[in-house]
Motif scaffolding. Sequence first.
Motif, PDB file in Angstrom:
ATOM      1  N   ARG A   1       0.850  -1.186   0.000  1.00 56.89           N
ATOM      2  CA  ARG A   1       0.000   0.000   0.000  1.00 56.89           C
ATOM      3  C   ARG A   1       0.888   1.240   0.000  1.00 56.89           C
ATOM      4  NH1 ARG A   1      -2.817  -2.957  -1.757  1.00 56.89           N
ATOM      5  NH2 ARG A   1      -4.439  -4.192  -0.799  1.00 56.89           N
ATOM      6  N   PRO A   2       0.377   2.384  -0.503  1.00 51.43           N
ATOM      7  CA  PRO A   2       1.171   3.617  -0.465  1.00 51.43           C
ATOM      8  C   PRO A   2       1.598   3.939   0.971  1.00 51.43           C
ATOM      9  CG  PRO A   2      -0.747   3.927  -1.855  1.00 51.43           C
ATOM     10  CD  PRO A   2      -0.908   2.583  -1.169  1.00 51.43           C
ATOM     11  N   GLY A   3       2.854   4.297   1.140  1.00 52.28           N
ATOM     12  CA  GLY A   3       3.384   4.597   2.462  1.00 52.28           C
ATOM     13  C   GLY A   3       4.122   3.442   3.095  1.00 52.28           C
ATOM     14  N   ASN A   4       3.867   2.205   2.627  1.00 51.23           N
ATOM     15  CA  ASN A   4       4.577   1.048   3.163  1.00 51.23           C
ATOM     16  C   ASN A   4       6.058   1.148   2.835  1.00 51.23           C
ATOM     17  OD1 ASN A   4       2.039  -1.522   2.498  1.00 51.23           O
ATOM     18  ND2 ASN A   4       2.238  -0.121   4.188  1.00 51.23           N
ATOM     19  N   VAL A   5       6.884   0.682   3.739  1.00 50.99           N
ATOM     20  CA  VAL A   5       8.329   0.610   3.515  1.00 50.99           C
ATOM     21  C   VAL A   5       8.684  -0.851   3.354  1.00 50.99           C
ATOM     22  CG1 VAL A   5      10.609   1.073   4.486  1.00 50.99           C
ATOM     23  CG2 VAL A   5       8.754   2.700   4.838  1.00 50.99           C
ATOM     24  N   ILE A   6       9.376  -1.173   2.255  1.00 54.35           N
ATOM     25  CA  ILE A   6       9.771  -2.553   1.998  1.00 54.35           C
ATOM     26  C   ILE A   6      11.281  -2.632   1.795  1.00 54.35           C
ATOM     27  CG2 ILE A   6       7.543  -3.183   0.976  1.00 54.35           C
ATOM     28  CD1 ILE A   6       8.939  -3.103  -1.781  1.00 54.35           C
ATOM     29  N   GLU A   7      11.814  -3.829   2.049  1.00 50.25           N
ATOM     30  CA  GLU A   7      13.216  -4.095   1.768  1.00 50.25           C
ATOM     31  C   GLU A   7      13.248  -4.760   0.402  1.00 50.25           C
ATOM     32  OE1 GLU A   7      16.946  -6.271   3.949  1.00 50.25           O
ATOM     33  OE2 GLU A   7      15.245  -5.587   5.152  1.00 50.25           O
ATOM     34  N   HIS A   8      13.957  -4.123  -0.543  1.00 53.40           N
ATOM     35  CA  HIS A   8      13.972  -4.595  -1.919  1.00 53.40           C
ATOM     36  C   HIS A   8      15.317  -4.274  -2.543  1.00 53.40           C
ATOM     37  CE1 HIS A   8      12.242  -5.695  -5.773  1.00 53.40           C
ATOM     38  NE2 HIS A   8      12.550  -4.514  -6.273  1.00 53.40           N
ATOM     39  N   LYS A   9      15.912  -5.243  -3.209  1.00 54.15           N
ATOM     40  CA  LYS A   9      17.207  -5.052  -3.880  1.00 54.15           C
ATOM     41  C   LYS A   9      18.261  -4.447  -2.954  1.00 54.15           C
ATOM     42  CE  LYS A   9      15.483  -4.798  -8.566  1.00 54.15           C
ATOM     43  NZ  LYS A   9      15.439  -4.067  -9.820  1.00 54.15           N
ATOM     44  N   GLY A  10      18.298  -4.909  -1.718  1.00 56.70           N
ATOM     45  CA  GLY A  10      19.319  -4.483  -0.774  1.00 56.70           C
ATOM     46  C   GLY A  10      19.132  -3.111  -0.167  1.00 56.70           C
TER      47      GLY A  10
ATOM     48  N   ARG B   1       7.178  -4.269 -10.695  1.00 58.24           N
ATOM     49  CA  ARG B   1       5.945  -5.057 -10.773  1.00 58.24           C
ATOM     50  C   ARG B   1       6.030  -6.186  -9.760  1.00 58.24           C
ATOM     51  NH1 ARG B   1       4.914  -5.894 -17.259  1.00 58.24           N
ATOM     52  NH2 ARG B   1       4.530  -3.697 -17.698  1.00 58.24           N
ATOM     53  N   PHE B   2       4.965  -6.351  -8.985  1.00 60.13           N
ATOM     54  CA  PHE B   2       4.903  -7.428  -8.009  1.00 60.13           C
ATOM     55  C   PHE B   2       3.660  -8.268  -8.275  1.00 60.13           C
ATOM     56  CE2 PHE B   2       7.263  -4.071  -5.805  1.00 60.13           C
ATOM     57  CZ  PHE B   2       8.380  -4.780  -5.384  1.00 60.13           C
ATOM     58  N   ARG B   3       3.844  -9.563  -8.365  1.00 59.35           N
ATOM     59  CA  ARG B   3       2.720 -10.484  -8.517  1.00 59.35           C
ATOM     60  C   ARG B   3       2.276 -10.957  -7.137  1.00 59.35           C
ATOM     61  NH1 ARG B   3       1.865 -10.975 -13.647  1.00 59.35           N
ATOM     62  NH2 ARG B   3       3.549 -10.981 -15.156  1.00 59.35           N
ATOM     63  N   SER B   4       1.052 -11.442  -7.041  1.00 61.46           N
ATOM     64  CA  SER B   4       0.534 -11.872  -5.743  1.00 61.46           C
ATOM     65  C   SER B   4       1.311 -13.059  -5.192  1.00 61.46           C
ATOM     66  CB  SER B   4      -0.948 -12.208  -5.838  1.00 61.46           C
ATOM     67  OG  SER B   4      -1.146 -13.253  -6.758  1.00 61.46           O
ATOM     68  N   SER B   5       1.941 -13.839  -6.068  1.00 63.11           N
ATOM     69  CA  SER B   5       2.695 -15.011  -5.620  1.00 63.11           C
ATOM     70  C   SER B   5       4.054 -14.629  -5.015  1.00 63.11           C
ATOM     71  CB  SER B   5       2.914 -15.980  -6.781  1.00 63.11           C
ATOM     72  OG  SER B   5       3.620 -15.323  -7.825  1.00 63.11           O
ATOM     73  N   GLU B   6       4.524 -13.399  -5.291  1.00 65.74           N
ATOM     74  CA  GLU B   6       5.811 -12.953  -4.755  1.00 65.74           C
ATOM     75  C   GLU B   6       5.655 -12.516  -3.299  1.00 65.74           C
ATOM     76  OE1 GLU B   6       8.296 -10.277  -7.218  1.00 65.74           O
ATOM     77  OE2 GLU B   6       6.641 -10.430  -8.645  1.00 65.74           O
ATOM     78  N   LYS B   7       6.693 -12.717  -2.521  1.00 61.25           N
ATOM     79  CA  LYS B   7       6.717 -12.266  -1.128  1.00 61.25           C
ATOM     80  C   LYS B   7       7.733 -11.139  -1.021  1.00 61.25           C
ATOM     81  CE  LYS B   7       4.009 -15.405   0.734  1.00 61.25           C
ATOM     82  NZ  LYS B   7       2.675 -15.037   1.172  1.00 61.25           N
ATOM     83  N   VAL B   8       7.370 -10.090  -0.286  1.00 56.20           N
ATOM     84  CA  VAL B   8       8.284  -8.971  -0.049  1.00 56.20           C
ATOM     85  C   VAL B   8       8.393  -8.743   1.457  1.00 56.20           C
ATOM     86  CG1 VAL B   8       7.914  -7.799  -2.248  1.00 56.20           C
ATOM     87  CG2 VAL B   8       6.442  -7.271  -0.325  1.00 56.20           C
ATOM     88  N   ASP B   9       9.520  -8.183   1.880  1.00 55.31           N
ATOM     89  CA  ASP B   9       9.738  -7.878   3.294  1.00 55.31           C
ATOM     90  C   ASP B   9       9.245  -6.479   3.596  1.00 55.31           C
ATOM     91  OD1 ASP B   9      10.952 -10.224   4.265  1.00 55.31           O
ATOM     92  OD2 ASP B   9      12.864  -9.657   3.352  1.00 55.31           O
ATOM     93  N   ARG B  10       8.202  -6.394   4.404  1.00 55.75           N
ATOM     94  CA  ARG B  10       7.706  -5.091   4.842  1.00 55.75           C
ATOM     95  C   ARG B  10       8.454  -4.713   6.109  1.00 55.75           C
ATOM     96  NH1 ARG B  10       1.794  -3.479   7.035  1.00 55.75           N
ATOM     97  NH2 ARG B  10       2.291  -1.317   7.427  1.00 55.75           N
TER      98      ARG B  10
END
Length: 187
Positions: free
Chosen positions: A9-18, A54-63
């Motif tokens: 969601r807008p405002g979320n902080v995720i860990e992505h690509k280091g 682009r993120f698919r629903s099957s992908e997991k991301v670190d919030r």
Amino acid sequence: MKIDGNAIRPGNVIEHKGGLWRAVKIAHTQPGKGGAYLQVELKNLRDGTKLNERFRSSEKVDRVSLEQKDYQFLFADGDMYNFMNQESYEQIAISAEDIGDDAVFLQDGMVVVIEFHEETPLGVSLPDKVTLEVTETEPVVKGQTASSSYKPAILENGLKVGVPPFVNAGDKIIVNTVEREYAGRAD
């Protein structure tokens, strides 16, 4: 905390690509062929660069959850800005580079919110509106109406904004810190 790629969601902080990235804009897309995905505009919390992913629903991301604390702005020392924790009176210094363009709005005694990740300050959130004095503006042109015709003005912090014709040098106005524009007259 791991979340599905389509749960960002807008405002979320995720860990992505280091790195740590804040979601700025999202758009759900369902193409004619293939599966649906979430188009996300990300902004790096360290250097301010932007990235579209682009993120698919099957992908997991670190919030990542950030700790937010109220700090009072004390003073600027060169390109370092000093703040004091309102509860513990502990002082920290943040570089002008980490604060970015918003540093022009900092005023003595202003209370801001500083976000921390693992005790490292990441950013400063200013109040939505600040009161500033107009130092320079053009005189009103006779016959100019008050309808949406703004004139340029320079504020005490050097920022240029458009103001209505009735605003003169020496007047105090309210400025929106997000949009960087005139928001009203100060009392």
